[in-house]
Design an enzyme around this catalytic site. Structure first.
Site, PDB file in Angstrom:
ATOM      1  N   ASN A  11       0.869  -1.181   0.000  1.00  9.17           N
ATOM      2  CA  ASN A  11       0.000   0.000   0.000  1.00  9.17           C
ATOM      3  C   ASN A  11       0.906   1.231   0.000  1.00  9.17           C
ATOM      4  OD1 ASN A  11      -1.844   2.027   0.469  1.00  9.17           O
ATOM      5  ND2 ASN A  11      -2.252   1.464   2.602  1.00  9.17           N
ATOM      6  N   LYS A  13       0.058   4.248  -0.242  1.00  9.18           N
ATOM      7  CA  LYS A  13      -0.602   5.433   0.325  1.00  9.18           C
ATOM      8  C   LYS A  13      -0.405   6.633  -0.628  1.00  9.18           C
ATOM      9  CE  LYS A  13       0.275   3.542   4.828  1.00  9.18           C
ATOM     10  NZ  LYS A  13       0.039   3.680   6.234  1.00  9.18           N
ATOM     11  N   HIS A  97      -9.607   1.098   4.858  1.00  2.00           N
ATOM     12  CA  HIS A  97      -8.318   1.258   5.551  1.00  2.00           C
ATOM     13  C   HIS A  97      -8.538   2.166   6.767  1.00  2.00           C
ATOM     14  CE1 HIS A  97      -4.194   2.466   6.403  1.00  2.00           C
ATOM     15  NE2 HIS A  97      -3.814   1.382   5.733  1.00  2.00           N
ATOM     16  N   GLU A  99      -6.950   4.573   7.861  1.00  2.00           N
ATOM     17  CA  GLU A  99      -6.760   6.004   7.577  1.00  2.00           C
ATOM     18  C   GLU A  99      -8.017   6.585   6.924  1.00  2.00           C
ATOM     19  OE1 GLU A  99      -3.009   5.538   5.549  1.00  2.00           O
ATOM     20  OE2 GLU A  99      -2.082   5.028   7.457  1.00  2.00           O
ATOM     21  N   GLU A 169      -5.443  -5.112  10.590  1.00  2.00           N
ATOM     22  CA  GLU A 169      -4.421  -4.080  10.771  1.00  2.00           C
ATOM     23  C   GLU A 169      -4.671  -3.316  12.068  1.00  2.00           C
ATOM     24  OE1 GLU A 169      -2.448  -2.927   6.891  1.00  2.00           O
ATOM     25  OE2 GLU A 169      -4.217  -1.686   7.036  1.00  2.00           O
ATOM     26  N   GLY A 175       2.457   2.047  10.753  1.00  2.00           N
ATOM     27  CA  GLY A 175       3.414   3.152  10.599  1.00  2.00           C
ATOM     28  C   GLY A 175       4.133   3.527  11.882  1.00  2.00           C
ATOM     29  N   SER A 214       3.435  -2.356  10.308  1.00  2.00           N
ATOM     30  CA  SER A 214       4.894  -2.371  10.457  1.00  2.00           C
ATOM     31  C   SER A 214       5.519  -3.718  10.081  1.00  2.00           C
ATOM     32  CB  SER A 214       5.296  -1.954  11.875  1.00  2.00           C
ATOM     33  OG  SER A 214       4.866  -0.632  12.128  1.00  2.00           O
TER      34      SER A 214
END
Ligand code: PEP
Length: 261
Positions: A11, A13, A97, A99, A169, A175, A214
Site C-alpha cells: 500500500n 498510500k 483502511h 486512515e 491491521e 506506521g 509495520s
C-alpha cells in the site's frame, strides 16, 4: 495455512509520482519475476494506476487501488468508480483502511456498500479492519474487529464472500514500527476466521486473511508461520522496490517452516 495461496500487498498510500512509479516497476519486476508461490499486489495512488498498467502488463504483479466510491457514476467530485479502476486493469481495491475510517470518517455502512460494489463490478476487495490502542487495552480487540467484519460483509452470498480478502491491521501498529507479536496476529486472524465461518461456514477456510502493521523484511517470515496469517498488507516497507522484493522472498511460509522460524 490450509491450502490458501499467500498474498503480499503493498500500500503506497499518498506516495510516488508517475515517473517514480514507473521507475519502481522496472526495478521491482526484475527482483520478483521468478516468484511463483504467492500473489503480489501493488496498491498505488490513482494517478499512477494507468502508467503501472502498462509497466505491469503480462507480469505476475497485480494492480490495486486504495479506495473507490460505492456509486457507479455521477456528481461525486473527487471520487473514483469501480469501472474507472477496471479500465486501468486494477483487479484489487483496498476498502476501509483505518486512515480512511479515521481521517475521512468512513463508516461501516459505507464500507459495506463499497465492498458490495467492488464484488458486483468484478474487483477483489481487501477489507481492512483493526482496533485502536484503547480498545486493545480494554481487552475488546477481538470483539471490535469481529463487529467490523460482520458489519462489512453480512448479507453477502457465500460465493461473494469467497472472493474477499480481509486484512487485520491494528491501528497502533500502522506506521509506528510496533508490530503485533505473531501470537497476537494469529489470535486476531483466527477470530476473524471464526466470524467468517459464522457467515459462510466451511468456505471461510478459503478466505485469505492478511496481517498489516509495520511488517518488514525481517519479521514477515515469523508472521507467516502462523496458521491463520496468509500474508501481509505492507505500507512503509513497500515503498522501496528492492526492500519490498526482499520482504516477498522472505514471506515464503515453506522456507519459514523449514528454517524453524
Ligand atoms: C498500511 O498502511 O496498511 C500499513 C500496514 O502500513 P505500515 O506497514 O507502514 O505499518
Amino acid at each position: 495455512m490450509a491450502n490458501r495461496r499467500p498474498v503480499i500487498a503493498g500500500n503506497w498510500k499518498m506516495f510516488k509520482t508517475v515517473s517514480e512509479a514507473e521507475d519502481y516497476a522496472v526495478k521491482f519486476l526484475e527482483e520478483v519475476k521468478a516468484v511463483t508461490d504467492l500473489d503480489i499486489i501493488l496498491c498505488a495512488p490513482f494517478t499512477a494506476l494507468y502508467p503501472l498498467k502498462n509497466e505491469l502488463e503480462e507480469s505476475i504483479v497485480h494492480l490495486g487501488a486504495q479506495n473507490m466510491a460505492s456509486a457507479d457514476q455521477g456528481a461525486f467530485t473527487g471520487e473514483i468508480s469501480a469501472q474507472m479502476l477496471l479500465d486501468v486493469a486494477c483487479t484489487y481495491v483496498i476498502i476501509g483502511h483505518s486512515e480512511r475510517r479515521e481521517l475521512f470518517g468512513e463508516t461501516d455502512e459505507e464500507i459495506a456498500m463499497k465492498v458490495q460494489k467492488a464484488l458486483t463490478s468484478g474487483l477483489t476487495p481487501i477489507l481492512c479492519v483493526g482496533e485502536n490502542l484503547n480498545v486493545r487495552e480494554e481487552g475488546k480487540a477481538a470483539e471490535r474487529v469481529q463487529g467490523q467484519v460482520s458489519r462489512a460483509l453480512s448479507g453477502l452470498s457465500t460465493e461473494d464472500l469467497s472472493r474477499v480478502i480481509v486484512a487485520y491491521e491494528p491501528i497502533w501498529a500502522i506506521g509506528t514500527g510496533k508490530t503485533a507479536s505473531s501470537k497476537d496476529a494469529q489470535e486476531m486472524c483466527a477470530s476473524i476466521r471464526a466470524t467468517l465461518s459464522d457467515l459462510m461456514g466451511l468456505a471461510s477456510e478459503r478466505v485469505p486473511i492478511l496481517y498489516g502493521g509495520s511488517v518488514k523484511a525481517d519479521n514477515i517470515a515469523e508472521l507467516m508461520t502462523e496458521p491463520d496469517v496468509d500474508g501481509a498488507l505492507v505500507g512503509g516497507a513497500s515503498l522501496d522496490p528492492i526492500g519490498f522484493s526482499k520482504l516477498i522472498h522472505n514471506a515464503n511460509p515453506l522456507v519459514a517452516r523449514v528454517e524453524g522460524i
